[in-house]
Design a protein around this motif. Sequence first.
Motif, PDB file in Angstrom:
ATOM      1  N   ASP A  38      19.537 127.830  50.745  1.00  0.00           N
ATOM      2  CA  ASP A  38      19.691 129.219  50.192  1.00  0.00           C
ATOM      3  C   ASP A  38      21.292 129.407  50.532  1.00  0.00           C
ATOM      4  N   THR A  39      21.518 129.049  51.651  1.00  0.00           N
ATOM      5  CA  THR A  39      23.133 129.126  52.161  1.00  0.00           C
ATOM      6  C   THR A  39      23.811 128.457  51.164  1.00  0.00           C
ATOM      7  N   PRO A  82      14.851 125.963  54.280  1.00  0.00           N
ATOM      8  CA  PRO A  82      14.880 126.817  53.155  1.00  0.00           C
ATOM      9  C   PRO A  82      16.321 127.696  53.294  1.00  0.00           C
ATOM     10  N   GLU A  83      16.518 128.140  54.480  1.00  0.00           N
ATOM     11  CA  GLU A  83      17.548 129.057  54.702  1.00  0.00           C
ATOM     12  C   GLU A  83      18.853 128.178  54.441  1.00  0.00           C
ATOM     13  N   ALA A 130      23.185 127.530  48.301  1.00  0.00           N
ATOM     14  CA  ALA A 130      23.258 127.789  46.888  1.00  0.00           C
ATOM     15  C   ALA A 130      23.965 129.198  46.615  1.00  0.00           C
ATOM     16  N   VAL A 131      24.034 129.917  47.513  1.00  0.00           N
ATOM     17  CA  VAL A 131      24.992 131.268  47.627  1.00  0.00           C
ATOM     18  C   VAL A 131      26.296 130.984  47.726  1.00  0.00           C
TER      19      VAL A 131
END
Length: 233
Positions: free
Chosen positions: A146-147, A142-143, A149-150
């Motif tokens: 998210d990385t 997930p991280e 995605a950001v």
Amino acid sequence: MDHDFLWDGPKPPSRGPKPTLTLERIATAGIALADAEGLGAVAMHRVAAELGVTKMSLYRYVPGKAELVALMAEHAIGAPPELPATGWRPGLAAWARSLLGAYLAHPWALEATVGPRPVGPVELTWLECALRVLADTPLTGPERLDTVAVLAGHTRGIAQQASAGRNPEADLTTAIAAPLARHGDRFPQLLSALAATGDAGAGDQAFEFGLTLILDGAERRMATQAPTASGHS
């Protein structure tokens, strides 16, 4: 929407004349129209006219406008670059800069790649490419998502500002010039920051600065999750 179209291509016609168009040619015509007039100008009949065929003929190749726009975005953005094999940080930086370049070359692709839509192999390959760079890091699944995605969100935001002819720092300076001329004593830190920016001759470095902050944050997160010397996390 036909979600298999970008993966499998159009279904061969069971009857009628032999196909004379290719998906690449159709995409190229749509891209040229969107580059010149914006995504709002793209319609089946407009692209068909550019290709010298009827609107109904174009439907033999592309199921509808949603698939046409998705096809255009796939071709306009293109495959991700070969990333440097020197670590995750240079790899993600190169990835983000390449994505920014693709959006700046075709600003309408920003609008074309949001919301419910057919998603093709090119878009997923960009995601796979970035995640591959992070595969051997301590970040969880997930991280890692998210990385990316950001990072993609930051890139899209800068591209949107640029495509609109916006310079955030210049816009801010113009908007606050008059209030600061009268009330500058109430905002000493703002005046100091603006003066330092002017003295350094710095332009709008929002993309690179934001990129550095995101990568710094990811690196710090990795450091907190790296195994200790004793082998415990």
